[in-house]
Design a protein around this motif. Sequence first.
Motif, PDB file in Angstrom:
ATOM      1  N   ARG A  18     -12.347  -2.460   0.236  1.00 17.90           N
ATOM      2  CA  ARG A  18     -11.150  -2.267  -0.588  1.00 17.90           C
ATOM      3  C   ARG A  18     -11.368  -2.879  -1.974  1.00 17.90           C
ATOM      4  NH1 ARG A  18     -10.776  -6.738   2.205  1.00 17.90           N
ATOM      5  NH2 ARG A  18      -9.310  -8.429   1.772  1.00 17.90           N
ATOM      6  N   PRO A  19     -10.760  -2.262  -2.977  1.00 14.03           N
ATOM      7  CA  PRO A  19     -10.995  -2.726  -4.350  1.00 14.03           C
ATOM      8  C   PRO A  19     -10.439  -4.119  -4.644  1.00 14.03           C
ATOM      9  CG  PRO A  19      -9.501  -0.835  -4.315  1.00 14.03           C
ATOM     10  CD  PRO A  19      -9.950  -1.046  -2.913  1.00 14.03           C
ATOM     11  N   CYS A  64      -6.761  -4.834  -4.583  1.00 12.59           N
ATOM     12  CA  CYS A  64      -6.151  -5.039  -3.269  1.00 12.59           C
ATOM     13  C   CYS A  64      -6.521  -6.418  -2.711  1.00 12.59           C
ATOM     14  CB  CYS A  64      -6.625  -3.966  -2.296  1.00 12.59           C
ATOM     15  SG  CYS A  64      -6.373  -2.289  -2.908  1.00 12.59           S
ATOM     16  N   CYS A  67       0.840  -1.210   0.000  1.00 11.71           N
ATOM     17  CA  CYS A  67       0.000   0.000   0.000  1.00 11.71           C
ATOM     18  C   CYS A  67       0.870   1.253   0.000  1.00 11.71           C
ATOM     19  CB  CYS A  67      -0.893   0.031   1.243  1.00 11.71           C
ATOM     20  SG  CYS A  67      -1.859  -1.457   1.502  1.00 11.71           S
ATOM     21  N   ILE A  69      -7.250   5.463  -6.952  1.00  7.38           N
ATOM     22  CA  ILE A  69      -7.246   6.119  -5.641  1.00  7.38           C
ATOM     23  C   ILE A  69      -5.986   6.983  -5.520  1.00  7.38           C
ATOM     24  CG2 ILE A  69      -7.088   5.705  -3.149  1.00  7.38           C
ATOM     25  CD1 ILE A  69      -8.689   3.118  -3.585  1.00  7.38           C
ATOM     26  N   PHE A  98      -5.679   5.789   1.701  1.00  4.67           N
ATOM     27  CA  PHE A  98      -6.445   5.055   2.718  1.00  4.67           C
ATOM     28  C   PHE A  98      -5.563   4.175   3.607  1.00  4.67           C
ATOM     29  CE2 PHE A  98      -9.874   5.729  -0.509  1.00  4.67           C
ATOM     30  CZ  PHE A  98     -10.569   6.653   0.255  1.00  4.67           C
ATOM     31  N   TYR A  99      -4.251   4.250   3.390  1.00  7.54           N
ATOM     32  CA  TYR A  99      -3.366   3.475   4.257  1.00  7.54           C
ATOM     33  C   TYR A  99      -3.269   4.169   5.609  1.00  7.54           C
ATOM     34  CZ  TYR A  99       0.780   1.331   6.244  1.00  7.54           C
ATOM     35  OH  TYR A  99       1.647   0.685   7.088  1.00  7.54           O
ATOM     36  N   ILE A 111     -10.354   1.475   4.533  1.00  7.04           N
ATOM     37  CA  ILE A 111     -11.604   1.055   3.858  1.00  7.04           C
ATOM     38  C   ILE A 111     -11.580  -0.464   3.635  1.00  7.04           C
ATOM     39  CG2 ILE A 111     -12.061   3.288   2.743  1.00  7.04           C
ATOM     40  CD1 ILE A 111     -10.832   1.925   0.150  1.00  7.04           C
ATOM     41  N   ILE A 130      -4.142   2.418  -8.178  1.00  2.00           N
ATOM     42  CA  ILE A 130      -5.053   1.540  -7.431  1.00  2.00           C
ATOM     43  C   ILE A 130      -6.424   1.739  -8.066  1.00  2.00           C
ATOM     44  CG2 ILE A 130      -5.896   0.905  -5.138  1.00  2.00           C
ATOM     45  CD1 ILE A 130      -3.471   2.981  -4.256  1.00  2.00           C
ATOM     46  N   CYS A 163      -5.800  -0.813   6.458  1.00  2.00           N
ATOM     47  CA  CYS A 163      -6.537  -0.123   5.396  1.00  2.00           C
ATOM     48  C   CYS A 163      -7.795   0.510   5.988  1.00  2.00           C
ATOM     49  CB  CYS A 163      -6.917  -1.139   4.315  1.00  2.00           C
ATOM     50  SG  CYS A 163      -8.014  -0.482   3.056  1.00  2.00           S
ATOM     51  N   CYS A 198      -0.998   4.881  -0.423  1.00  2.12           N
ATOM     52  CA  CYS A 198      -2.418   4.996  -0.741  1.00  2.12           C
ATOM     53  C   CYS A 198      -3.050   5.903   0.318  1.00  2.12           C
ATOM     54  CB  CYS A 198      -3.071   3.610  -0.698  1.00  2.12           C
ATOM     55  SG  CYS A 198      -4.874   3.670  -0.854  1.00  2.12           S
TER      56      CYS A 198
HETATM   57  S1  SF4 Z   1      -5.601  -2.172   0.724  1.00  2.00           S
HETATM   58 FE1  SF4 Z   1      -6.503  -0.211   1.299  1.00  2.00          FE
HETATM   59  S2  SF4 Z   1      -4.746   1.068   1.863  1.00  2.00           S
HETATM   60 FE2  SF4 Z   1      -3.952  -0.641   0.664  1.00  2.00          FE
HETATM   61  S3  SF4 Z   1      -3.871   0.088  -1.443  1.00  2.00           S
HETATM   62 FE3  SF4 Z   1      -5.831  -0.966  -1.146  1.00  2.00          FE
HETATM   63  S4  SF4 Z   1      -7.274   0.643  -0.603  1.00  2.00           S
HETATM   64 FE4  SF4 Z   1      -5.230   1.456  -0.288  1.00  2.00          FE
END
Ligand code: SF4
Length: 126
Positions: free
Chosen positions: A96-97, A100, A27, A69, A82-83, A92, A34, A90, A80
């Motif tokens: 998460r997509p 990921c 991440c 993202i 959201f890290y 989210i 992403i 994470c 990222c």
């Molecule tokens: S797992 Fe979460 S923090 Fe890591 S790259 Fe995917 S969305 Fe971002």
Amino acid sequence: MSDLISQEGYDYKFNPSACESCQGKCCTGESGYIYVSMAEIEKIAKLLEMDIKVFAAEYLFKKGYKYSIKEQVYNDSHECIFYDRNTNGCKIYEARPTQCRTFPFWDYFKTRVDELKLECPGIVDV
Ligand code: SF4
Ligand code: SF4
């Protein structure tokens, strides 16, 4: 050691317990994309209780015809957005997509296991 995860067609396994001490290498680090689909955008916006347009303006950017993202830079590392550095997790996670969710079992790495090992300490040879 926790149970190793394997997937058909891949010449390696994944040890998820490696994530505890790895500090989110997948991440953070080098800049990357992403990608998120429309369905994933809706899911993340819902999780964050945000309007989709507001969410997209704040957290996404356009790459060609796709959305990715955003990242933020911390100590030369592209993280990222959201890290969560505090929890090494994470923000989210539940939404998460797919990109990921499916790491480290990406087609790209099928023939690039050495490259993957440099990024992910959880890779185990079979
Ligand atoms: S797992 Fe979460 S923090 Fe890591 S790259 Fe995917 S969305 Fe971002
Ligand atoms: S790089 Fe590998 S070990 Fe590290 S957090 Fe990501 S999946 Fe886990």
